[in-house]
Design an enzyme around this catalytic site. Structure first.
Site, PDB file in Angstrom:
ATOM      1  N   GLU A  64      28.802  18.154  55.228  1.00 52.88           N
ATOM      2  CA  GLU A  64      29.150  18.906  54.030  1.00 52.88           C
ATOM      3  C   GLU A  64      28.859  18.121  52.759  1.00 52.88           C
ATOM      4  OE1 GLU A  64      29.964  21.971  53.344  1.00 52.88           O
ATOM      5  OE2 GLU A  64      30.215  22.747  55.362  1.00 52.88           O
ATOM      6  N   ASP A  93      33.416  39.555  51.299  1.00 49.77           N
ATOM      7  CA  ASP A  93      33.077  40.264  52.536  1.00 49.77           C
ATOM      8  C   ASP A  93      34.306  40.764  53.302  1.00 49.77           C
ATOM      9  OD1 ASP A  93      34.134  37.930  53.614  1.00 49.77           O
ATOM     10  OD2 ASP A  93      32.328  37.400  54.744  1.00 49.77           O
ATOM     11  N   GLU A 121      26.455  21.824  40.060  1.00 49.54           N
ATOM     12  CA  GLU A 121      26.413  20.494  39.452  1.00 49.54           C
ATOM     13  C   GLU A 121      27.021  19.493  40.418  1.00 49.54           C
ATOM     14  OE1 GLU A 121      27.505  20.071  35.153  1.00 49.54           O
ATOM     15  OE2 GLU A 121      28.128  22.173  35.415  1.00 49.54           O
TER      16      GLU A 121
END
Length: 156
Positions: A64, A93, A121
């Site tokens: 990640e 969703d 960023e």
């Protein structure tokens, strides 16, 4: 995909999923903290995300951080667990996810800053500047706990 965070909100939708996730507190050699500006909620945050089948939780942290920031890290320790059932995240969703996050301290070992579809960023911020950033209180709490250098992880 956008999301809305609800904490202690009686009008929050009911959770329909739980996804183990991680965040990483990475500091550089002058003590700045690695942060991203998230594309899903337009807030500043630690890099992190959901645990996937077939990987260890440490692998999740490393993946990640790399995906969202471009940096390579090595996991050092757990700084806290965050499982408040009154904190849910509602996605466009229809998924409403109950918070389940483990925060880790990680050491920078390489790479260079790059954004992703999840981060507009990637910056290094001095701890005393974090308070001025638009950040969800739950993320701010993770940073505070990690910077306290507690003798044991936060359990919550």
């Amino acid at each position: 995909m956008g999301r809305i965070d609800y904490v202690d909100d009686p009008g929050a939708p009911d959770a329909n999923s739980v996804v183990p996730s991680v965040v990483a507190i990475v500091r550089d050699d002058v003590g700045r903290v690695l942060l991203i500006h998230k594309t899903d909620n337009n807030l500043w945050a630690l890099p992190g995300g959901g645990h996937e089948i077939g990987e260890s939780i440490v692998d999740t942290v490393v993946r990640e951080v790399k995906e969202e920031t471009g940096y390579d890290v090595e996991v050092e320790s757990i700084t806290g667990t965050y499982t408040n059932p009154r904190h849910v995240m509602a996605y466009e969703d229809g998924e409403v996810r109950q918070q389940f996050s483990i925060a880790f301290r990680a050491r920078l070992v390489g790479g260079e800053a790059q954004t992703s579809s999840e981060s507009s960023e990637v910056v290094w911020v001095r701890p005393q500047e974090i308070g001025a950033l638009d950040m969800h209180p739950s993320m701010r709490m993770r940073i505070e706990h990690a910077l306290e250098k507690r003798s044991t992880p936060y359990l919550g």
